[in-house]
Write a protein that holds these residues in place. Structure first.
Motif, PDB file in Angstrom:
ATOM      1  N   ALA A 171      12.073-110.193  30.467  1.00  0.00           N
ATOM      2  CA  ALA A 171      12.795-109.161  31.234  1.00  0.00           C
ATOM      3  C   ALA A 171      12.514-107.771  30.668  1.00  0.00           C
ATOM      4  CB  ALA A 171      14.299-109.452  31.220  1.00  0.00           C
ATOM      5  N   GLY A 172      12.507-107.667  29.332  1.00  0.00           N
ATOM      6  CA  GLY A 172      12.231-106.377  28.699  1.00  0.00           C
ATOM      7  C   GLY A 172      10.808-105.914  28.991  1.00  0.00           C
TER       8      GLY A 172
ATOM      9  N   LEU B 258       8.970-106.744  31.578  1.00  0.00           N
ATOM     10  CA  LEU B 258       8.889-106.405  33.004  1.00  0.00           C
ATOM     11  C   LEU B 258       9.484-105.016  33.270  1.00  0.00           C
ATOM     12  CD1 LEU B 258       8.217-107.497  35.872  1.00  0.00           C
ATOM     13  CD2 LEU B 258      10.537-108.405  35.955  1.00  0.00           C
ATOM     14  N   THR B 259      10.676-104.783  32.772  1.00  0.00           N
ATOM     15  CA  THR B 259      11.331-103.496  33.052  1.00  0.00           C
ATOM     16  C   THR B 259      10.612-102.353  32.330  1.00  0.00           C
ATOM     17  OG1 THR B 259      12.930-103.933  31.276  1.00  0.00           O
ATOM     18  CG2 THR B 259      13.609-104.470  33.508  1.00  0.00           C
ATOM     19  N   PHE B 260      10.051-102.659  31.169  1.00  0.00           N
ATOM     20  CA  PHE B 260       9.311-101.622  30.441  1.00  0.00           C
ATOM     21  C   PHE B 260       8.055-101.225  31.203  1.00  0.00           C
ATOM     22  CE2 PHE B 260       7.566 -99.739  26.472  1.00  0.00           C
ATOM     23  CZ  PHE B 260       8.699 -99.042  26.105  1.00  0.00           C
TER      24      PHE B 260
ATOM     25  N   LEU C 124       7.675-101.406  34.418  1.00  0.00           N
ATOM     26  CA  LEU C 124       8.013-100.782  35.703  1.00  0.00           C
ATOM     27  C   LEU C 124       8.587 -99.380  35.557  1.00  0.00           C
ATOM     28  CD1 LEU C 124       9.757-103.768  37.544  1.00  0.00           C
ATOM     29  CD2 LEU C 124       7.579-102.739  38.151  1.00  0.00           C
ATOM     30  N   ARG C 125       8.970 -98.990  34.342  1.00  0.00           N
ATOM     31  CA  ARG C 125       9.747 -97.759  34.181  1.00  0.00           C
ATOM     32  C   ARG C 125       8.948 -96.516  34.548  1.00  0.00           C
ATOM     33  NH1 ARG C 125       7.027 -98.116  29.548  1.00  0.00           N
ATOM     34  NH2 ARG C 125       6.840 -96.282  28.222  1.00  0.00           N
ATOM     35  N   ARG C 126       9.693 -95.489  34.972  1.00  0.00           N
ATOM     36  CA  ARG C 126       9.093 -94.173  35.185  1.00  0.00           C
ATOM     37  C   ARG C 126       8.856 -93.573  33.815  1.00  0.00           C
ATOM     38  NH1 ARG C 126      12.997 -90.871  36.837  1.00  0.00           N
ATOM     39  NH2 ARG C 126      14.436 -92.521  37.353  1.00  0.00           N
TER      40      ARG C 126
END
Lengths: 228, 113
Positions: free
Chosen positions: B88-89, B91-93, B95-97
Motif C-alpha cells: 500500500a505504501g 502504491l500510494t508513494f 501515485l503521489r503528486r
C-alpha cells in the motif's frame, strides 16, 4: 464480513469482480489528486491500521463477533479514492497470505467491505459536514456516524448479492433481518474505533486529515479577515 | 495545540499498529463473525469451499510450525503489517503528486499550514 468461496455463484462473483476492478481503476486515477509527499506515507499507515484492526474481532452478541471494516475511516483520513486502494490492498493480502476471504470472492469483498463502506461512509460524512458547524471538533463525530451507517449498508448489499447469486436457497426476509441486525451492532464498534482513530489524528495534525481540509480552509479565511 | 511532526505521527502510528497486530490480536474474540454466524444459523455455511491458499505458511493468521498461540498469531500479524505497508505504501508513494520545482515554496507551505 469476509465472504468465502462458494457462498455466491460464479456469474455473480465475476460481476462483482468487474465492479471491483472498475472501482479500483477509478480510485487509481482519483488517488493521484489526493496524494502528495505528506499524505502518501499516511496512506500506507492507514492500510496497515485497517489490516491490524481487522484482526481484532470484538464480541457483539452471544457467540458472535465482528471487526472494523474501515472504509469510512480510510476515506476520511486519506480521501475516498486512496481509501479504496488501501482497503483493496488489505483484502488482497488477507486473501492470498492468510486465506481470509475467498479468492473468487475477492471482488465481492472489495465491493462490499471496500467500495460500499468507502462510498457510504464518505457521503454520510460530507452530508453531515454540510449541515454541522465548520469546526475541527465535528470531524471525528461525523466520521463516526459515517462508519456507523456504512456497516449495515454493506450487510444489506451482501443480501442483495445473495438474492441474485446465492448458492443455497434460503428465505431472504430472515437473511436480511439477521445480516442487517448483527451488522448494526458491529457498526457501533466501527463507529467507536473510527471516532478514536480520526479524533487522534485531528487532535495532533488536522492538516494531514483529508476530511478536515475544508474546515481548515474556512478557518484560514477567518484568520485573514481578523488580520486585515 | 502542540504541533507534532509528520514523522512522529507515522512512527507512533506504526508502533500502535504493530502492537495491535502482534500482541492485542491474541485477545480478539474467536467467535464466528457476523456473516459466518448468519451463514451457520440460516443454513448456507455448508456452501463454503475450502480456501485455495489454506496450505500457506500464514493461513488463518497462524504461523505454520509455531505451536505457541501468542508467537504464531503475533508473527503472522507482524508479517501481514509489513506486507500491507510495503504494497500500500509503495502504491500510494508511486501515485503521489510530487512537489515540482516551478511551484513556489511559499505556496506549498501556505497549503500545508
Amino acid at each position: 464480513m469476509h465472504v468465502p468461496d462458494g457462498f455466491l455463484d460464479a456469474p455473480t462473483s465475476m460481476a462483482t469482480g468487474a465492479v471491483a476492478a472498475a472501482g479500483v481503476a477509478v480510485a487509481l486515477r482519483g488517488a493521484k489528486k489526493e496524494l502528495d509527499d505528506r499524505t502518501a506515507p499516511l496512506a500506507g499507515l492507514v492500510a496497515t491500521f485497517i489490516f491490524a484492526t481487522q484482526m481484532l474481532n470484538f464480541p457483539v452478541a452471544a457467540g458472535t463477533s465482528g471487526h472494523l471494516l474501515g472504509g469510512a475511516l480510510a476515506a476520511i483520513l486519506v480521501g475516498p479514492a486512496t481509501g479504496l486502494l488501501c482497503m483493496s490492498v488489505v483484502f488482497l493480502v488477507q486473501c492470498l497470505l492468510f486465506a481470509d476471504g475467498g479468492i473468487t470472492a475477492l471482488g465481492t469483498n472489495i465491493v462490499l467491505m471496500g467500495l460500499v463502506t468507502v462510498v457510504v461512509g464518505w457521503l454520510v460524512f460530507r452530508g453531515l459536514q454540510a449541515v454541522l458547524p465548520k469546526r475541527l471538533s465535528m470531524v471525528a463525530p461525523a466520521a463516526a456516524v459515517g462508519a456507523l451507517v456504512s456497516v449495515p449498508v454493506a450487510a444489506f448489499v451482501f443480501v442483495l448479492l445473495y438474492a441474485v447469486g446465492g448458492t443455497v436457497d434460503i428465505p431472504l426476509g430472515s437473511l436480511t433481518a439477521a445480516m442487517v441486525g448483527v451488522h448494526s451492532l458491529i457498526g457501533i464498534g466501527e463507529a467507536v474505533i473510527t471516532f478514536l482513530a480520526v479524533g487522534s489524528i485531528v487532535a495532533v495534525r488536522p492538516d494531514l486529515v483529508y476530511g478536515a481540509r475544508r474546515v481548515l480552509a474556512t478557518r484560514d479565511l477567518e484568520v485573514r479577515e481578523v488580520a486585515a | 495545540m502542540k504541533r507534532v511532526s509528520t514523522r512522529t505521527v507515522l512512527v507512533v502510528g506504526l508502533l500502535v499498529v504493530l502492537v495491535l497486530a502482534g500482541f492485542v490480536s491474541y485477545y480478539a474474540s474467536s467467535s464466528p463473525d457476523g456473516l459466518n454466524r448468519v451463514a451457520a444459523d440460516h443454513g448456507f455455511s455448508s456452501a463454503q469451499e475450502q480456501h485455495r491458499a489454506e496450505q500457506g505458511p500464514f493461513a488463518g493468521y497462524e504461523t505454520k510450525g509455531l505451536d505457541d498461540g501468542r508467537l504464531s498469531g503475533g508473527l503472522a500479524g507482524v508479517v501481514g503489517t509489513v506486507v500491507v505497508l510495503v504494497v500500500a505504501g509503495g502504491l500510494t508513494f508511486a501515485l503521489r503528486r510530487r512537489r515540482t520545482s516551478d511551484q513556489p515554496r511559499e505556496l506549498v507551505d501556505e497549503r500545508e499550514r
